[in-house]
Write a protein that holds these residues in place. Structure first.
Motif, mmCIF file in Angstrom:
data_model
loop_
_atom_site.group_PDB
_atom_site.id
_atom_site.type_symbol
_atom_site.label_atom_id
_atom_site.label_comp_id
_atom_site.label_asym_id
_atom_site.label_seq_id
_atom_site.Cartn_x
_atom_site.Cartn_y
_atom_site.Cartn_z
ATOM 1 N N SER A 247 0.623 -1.652 -0.357
ATOM 2 C CA SER A 247 -0.189 0.015 -0.341
ATOM 3 C C SER A 247 0.581 0.983 0.166
ATOM 4 O O SER A 247 2.332 1.548 0.374
ATOM 5 C CB SER A 247 -1.144 -0.297 1.131
ATOM 6 N N SER A 248 0.412 2.521 -0.655
ATOM 7 C CA SER A 248 1.068 3.953 -0.291
ATOM 8 C C SER A 248 0.793 4.428 0.728
ATOM 9 O O SER A 248 -0.339 4.256 1.231
ATOM 10 C CB SER A 248 0.723 4.196 -1.869
ATOM 11 N N GLU B 267 -0.701 7.508 0.375
ATOM 12 C CA GLU B 267 -2.150 7.941 0.469
ATOM 13 C C GLU B 267 -3.108 6.862 1.021
ATOM 14 O O GLU B 267 -4.029 6.957 1.828
ATOM 15 C CB GLU B 267 -2.234 8.136 -1.011
ATOM 16 N N ASP B 268 -2.920 5.250 0.386
ATOM 17 C CA ASP B 268 -3.678 4.106 0.201
ATOM 18 C C ASP B 268 -4.231 4.398 2.400
ATOM 19 O O ASP B 268 -4.616 3.994 3.124
ATOM 20 C CB ASP B 268 -3.465 2.881 0.457
ATOM 21 N N LYS C 185 3.768 16.627 0.160
ATOM 22 C CA LYS C 185 3.013 16.800 -0.818
ATOM 23 C C LYS C 185 3.509 17.452 -1.736
ATOM 24 O O LYS C 185 3.538 17.482 -3.194
ATOM 25 C CB LYS C 185 1.772 15.411 -0.822
ATOM 26 N N ASP D 162 3.871 12.801 -4.883
ATOM 27 C CA ASP D 162 3.566 11.842 -5.011
ATOM 28 C C ASP D 162 3.942 11.073 -3.520
ATOM 29 O O ASP D 162 4.956 10.474 -3.665
ATOM 30 C CB ASP D 162 3.735 10.695 -5.689
ATOM 31 N N SER E 214 4.720 8.282 -2.065
ATOM 32 C CA SER E 214 5.398 6.862 -2.532
ATOM 33 C C SER E 214 6.905 7.122 -3.038
ATOM 34 O O SER E 214 7.958 6.584 -2.956
ATOM 35 C CB SER E 214 4.485 6.415 -4.202
ATOM 36 N N GLN E 215 6.712 9.091 -3.165
ATOM 37 C CA GLN E 215 8.521 8.739 -3.782
ATOM 38 C C GLN E 215 8.951 9.412 -1.827
ATOM 39 O O GLN E 215 10.373 9.573 -1.946
ATOM 40 C CB GLN E 215 8.292 10.292 -4.205
#
Length: 151
Positions: free
Chosen positions: A2-3, A5-6, A79, A84, A86-87
């Protein structure tokens, strides 16, 4: 996997709009592989959620929750720079400031609100300082800033 954000969504959290700076600075800036956020106050929908000193007008439990709001605002600022989440390789350092009445010594427990949220979202530990101060901007009880490492 999961990210971030998730994981925020799983916690029932949504990132707010980035809070407008109160003076001459930007909410976050990237330098090389790191993003540094400015200190974030417990602001939601443009309003400071609570004022006063922890241990007097603000309970430690309220301050813990306010530190989470500060961390959420810091994630939004982060963000806004990286696009993103995830970065983000991880959170490197967190500094929490707690406006405290003079005999209050629970600053680490207050700042745990921010640290625990960041640990859940980014799945890792970070270095940290939790500092008691006499007063913060707009009489906020808590302020949080962070340094993130970017992939």
């Amino acid at each position: 996997m999961s990210s971030p954000e998730d994981r925020l969504a799983a916690l029932g959290l949504a990132l707010p709009e980035v809070a407008a700076p109160l003076a001459a600075y930007v909410p976050a800036v990237r330098s090389g592989a790191h993003v540094y956020t400015s200190g974030q106050l417990p602001i939601a929908a443009g309003e400071l959620l609570k004022t006063g000193k922890v241990g007097a007008e603000v309970t430690p439990e309220e301050a813990y929750e306010l530190a989470k709001v500060c961390a959420l605002n810091a994630i939004a600022a982060l963000k806004s720079v990286v696009g993103d989440l995830s970065q983000v390789a991880g959170i490197v350092k967190v500094v929490g400031f707690v406006a405290s009445e003079p005999s209050f010594t629970g600053q680490p427990q207050v700042v745990n609100g921010a640290s625990e949220l960041l640990g859940e979202v980014f799945q890792g530990a970070h270095a940290r300082s939790a500092v008691g101060v006499a007063v913060l901007p707009r009489d906020a009880p808590v302020e949080v800033e962070l340094i993130a490492e970017i992939r």
